[in-house]
Design a protein around this motif. Structure first.
Motif, short mmCIF file in Angstrom:
data_model
loop_
_atom_site.label_atom_id
_atom_site.label_comp_id
_atom_site.label_asym_id
_atom_site.label_seq_id
_atom_site.Cartn_x
_atom_site.Cartn_y
_atom_site.Cartn_z
N GLY A 83 0.77 -1.24 0.00
CA GLY A 83 0.00 0.00 0.00
C GLY A 83 0.80 1.28 0.00
N GLU A 100 -1.73 -5.96 2.70
CA GLU A 100 -2.47 -5.13 3.65
C GLU A 100 -2.26 -5.61 5.09
OE1 GLU A 100 -6.87 -3.07 3.83
OE2 GLU A 100 -6.68 -5.06 2.95
N GLU A 140 -8.74 4.34 4.94
CA GLU A 140 -8.12 4.76 3.69
C GLU A 140 -7.03 5.80 3.92
OE1 GLU A 140 -11.30 5.92 1.10
OE2 GLU A 140 -11.68 3.85 0.44
N ASP A 162 -8.14 -0.35 0.92
CA ASP A 162 -8.10 0.21 -0.42
C ASP A 162 -8.52 -0.87 -1.41
OD1 ASP A 162 -7.16 1.08 -3.03
OD2 ASP A 162 -5.96 2.58 -1.98
#
Length: 453
Positions: free
Chosen positions: A107, A291, A373, A379
């Protein structure tokens, strides 16, 4: 909303006031590109990615300039290329590609500028020449060295005196050094390694000068934030300050210095000798969603040592699966004030995650998604969650049917067998008076559902 950051240079948490609110500037030391990024390399990338996201949220997307460099001229790279029988350019291009792919998987957004050291050799040569002219550096036997005793504030960042550093440091002893602490700005190159023409002969830059030259070119003589791991505080960042402030005495170089602590694995320093060394790609290839790696990293404040454990990984995966279920099909609302308040307080990501847990518990899906977010979580573009799309409805319906039959017959053997089988496939079975819910948990393996009867 004001941001407060702990400035290494002052040892204090301070209100962040940018030099120019229309152009907030941050420089972060990036990787030396000769191999895959290990898990520890991901920590500063994630920490400063969150800070960049926060700065853009507060000051506006178009009012932040974030620079993170690649060191692509280094003796480790030279050795790797020689051992592999490949060109140095091939090694660095390949490794940069790996790094960007792996950081994207956890990310990390790409900074505004990602300069390579080899693209800024003329700027380094010019800065070195200026340091010689001003008496802060000297040429000797094809080398150029910075004269540490010419800068009276040397050691201020790390809180060390030059005498203490000489006594305790393992420094290169060379006859051409005037002072043992003097560090290399330029060194000669043999015919078989990269080199560039300079007033001091064919050679290549020392490590420290590259960041000073690139920060000057892209951010100016003074900028807002300089970041990196605390292992870089000395000598790298100390040397950057010395050479930059001496080269441009009217500038302040970096106003705020931020350093993240190091990473451990199961309570021990990560090392190959202990068998607990692994790369980001190792985890991704083992099926750990990027994540999840990011969540675990953010669960510890950046100024504290971060301990990667299997338990944390499992808990993070379970939490994220639940949260993704809550926000499915939901549009993000405004960023919750409590999440933002945690982040502006010295980038308190663990506090922000605690607030996301509260939002999830209260079913506030739109707020949960917005806050997550901002942290780079939930996301839609983050991969590694394909198994969440597996349709569990037929198993839910079957479990409901089997439970109803068991309640009638008082024979719960088939119900217990089915629950055990689902749990073995990595599914959390939630049964209550109001219904049945199946939730993919850590270790969920969709393939094992095919074997259930």
């Amino acid at each position: 909303m004001d941001i407060f950051l702990t400035n290494t240079a002052t040892r204090k948490k301070e209100r962040f006031t940018p030099l120019d609110a229309d152009n907030v500037r941050m420089y972060v030391c990036g990787p030396t590109v000769y191999d895959r990024a290990h898990l520890g390399n991901a920590r500063p990338a994630i920490v400063f990615d969150v800070l960049a996201r926060l700065l853009r949220h507060v000051y506006g997307t178009d009012h932040v300039t974030y620079v993170r460099n690649f060191t692509d001229v280094d003796d480790k790279i030279n050795a790797r290329a020689a051992a592999a029988g490949r060109s140095i350019g091939d090694i660095t291009d390949e490794t940069i590609g790996w790094y960007l792919d792996d950081m994207a998987a956890v990310g990390v957004q790409e900074p505004d500028h990602m300069p390579r050291a080899t693209q800024y050799i003329p700027q380094m040569v010019a800065m070195i020449a200026g340091l010689i002219d001003s008496g802060h550096a000297y040429a000797a036997e094809g080398h150029v060295l910075f004269a540490v005793d010419s800068y009276k504030n040397y050691g201020a960042l790390s809180g060390r005196s030059v005498d203490d550093m000489i006594a305790g440091a393992r420094v290169e002893v060379a006859p051409y050094k005037r002072n043992p602490m003097d560090f290399v700005l330029w060194k000669p190159s043999s015919a078989d390694i990269p080199g560039w023409d300079s007033p001091w002969g064919r050679g290549r830059p020392g490590w420290h000068i590259e960041c000073s030259a690139m920060a000057l070119e892209l951010l100016g003589e003074s900028f807002d934030i300089h970041g990196g791991g605390n292992d870089l505080m000395f000598p790298h960042h100390e040397n950057e300050i010395a050479q930059s402030c001496c080269a441009h005495p009217d500038g302040a170089f970096a106003k705020v210095w931020l350093h993240n602590e190091m990473l451990q694995v199961e309570g021990k320093k990560m090392s190959k000798s202990l068998g607990n060394f692994f790369t980001v790609r190792d985890l991704l290839d083992q099926g750990v969603p990027g994540e999840v790696i990011r969540f675990v990293m953010l669960s510890t404040h950046y100024r504290k040592p971060m301990d990667w454990t299997e338990k944390k990984r499992e808990e993070a995966e379970k939490t994220l699966r639940k949260w993704r279920g809550l926000v499915a099909g939901i549009e993000a609302g405004p960023v919750p004030t409590a999440v933002l308040s945690a982040l502006v307080d010295d980038l308190n990501t663990s506090g922000a995650l605690a607030e996301l847990h509260r939002l999830a518990a209260n079913g506030e899906a739109a707020a949960l998604k917005a806050g997550a977010e901002l942290l780079g979580l939930l996301d839609d573009d983050l991969g590694g969650w394909d198994d969440t799309q597996v349709d569990l409805s037929k198993w839910t319906e079957r479990l409901i049917t089997v439970r109803a039959a068991a309640m009638q017959s008082k024979d719960f053997s088939e119900l217990d067998r089915l629950k055990t089988a689902l749990t073995g496939a990595g599914i959390e079975v939630r049964m209550s008076k109001t219904g049945v819910e199946l939730v993919p948990a850590a270790g969920f393996d969709p393939a094992r559902l095919e074997d259930l009867t």
